[in-house]
Design an enzyme around this catalytic site. Sequence first.
Site, PDB file in Angstrom:
ATOM      1  CE  LYS A 149      45.943  50.899  40.760  1.00  0.00           C
ATOM      2  NZ  LYS A 149      46.727  52.298  40.435  1.00  0.00           N
ATOM      3  CE1 TYR A 160      45.785  52.729  35.158  1.00  0.00           C
ATOM      4  CE2 TYR A 160      47.202  50.767  35.092  1.00  0.00           C
ATOM      5  CZ  TYR A 160      46.328  51.671  35.871  1.00  0.00           C
ATOM      6  OH  TYR A 160      45.830  51.209  36.968  1.00  0.00           O
ATOM      7  CG  ASN A 218      46.754  54.597  43.373  1.00  0.00           C
ATOM      8  OD1 ASN A 218      46.848  53.646  43.082  1.00  0.00           O
ATOM      9  ND2 ASN A 218      46.208  55.505  42.719  1.00  0.00           N
ATOM     10  CG  HIS A 269      41.764  50.552  37.938  1.00  0.00           C
ATOM     11  ND1 HIS A 269      42.274  51.911  37.221  1.00  0.00           N
ATOM     12  CD2 HIS A 269      40.788  50.330  37.065  1.00  0.00           C
ATOM     13  CE1 HIS A 269      41.447  51.887  36.138  1.00  0.00           C
ATOM     14  NE2 HIS A 269      40.498  51.134  36.055  1.00  0.00           N
ATOM     15  CD  GLU A 280      39.021  50.650  32.873  1.00  0.00           C
ATOM     16  OE1 GLU A 280      39.863  51.811  32.954  1.00  0.00           O
ATOM     17  OE2 GLU A 280      38.627  50.502  34.261  1.00  0.00           O
TER      18      GLU A 280
END
Length: 155
Positions: A11, A52, A118, A121, A132
């Site tokens: 991220k 998402y 966080n 992914h 994905e």
Amino acid sequence: QALQLTLALIKPDAVAHPLILEAVHQQILSNKFLIVRMRELLWRKEDCQKFYREHEGRFFYQRLVEFMASGPIRAYILAHKDAVQLWRTVMGPTRVFRARHVAPDSIRGSFGLTDTRNTTHGSDSVVSASREIAAFFPDFSEERWYEEEEPQLRC
Ligand code: DAT
Ligand code: MG
């Protein structure tokens, strides 16, 4: 036994920090994943919304979408005989305080800042992984990879 594929993302905040980027990359290597494809890209907000969409309506959705579009991300297709579950284990739990308590050495336990920021992914199933991977690597054919590349990588 056939190799499984998963999509891993680093991220924006982790890509922006050279030491964290390197540490996450090392986790991929030390856990013996094969890096099938890798690219860095900047995502548009609309792409994040689509990616998402299962979380649309949740209180963190807007924040998540804006965060994921806030800077470059790094995407990997990873192969391993248990790629989906292994990458989720290496990442650790979604929420940062839980990650720090139950899996302090995991990626999220080590580097997660908040429940949204966080670090990484990972796909949550083989079916999501296919979807994905196609979203991030539109030129990649899973079918062709299993026919032409995977048999040579298996051991
Ligand atoms: P994961 O990324 O572990 O698959 P998820 O699919 O439930 O977790 O959620 C997707 C992302 O949304 C997650 O990585 C960070 C954000 N998120 C999830 N739950 C959250 C929460 N309770 N508060 C803030 N952000 C959250
Ligand atoms: Mg998820």
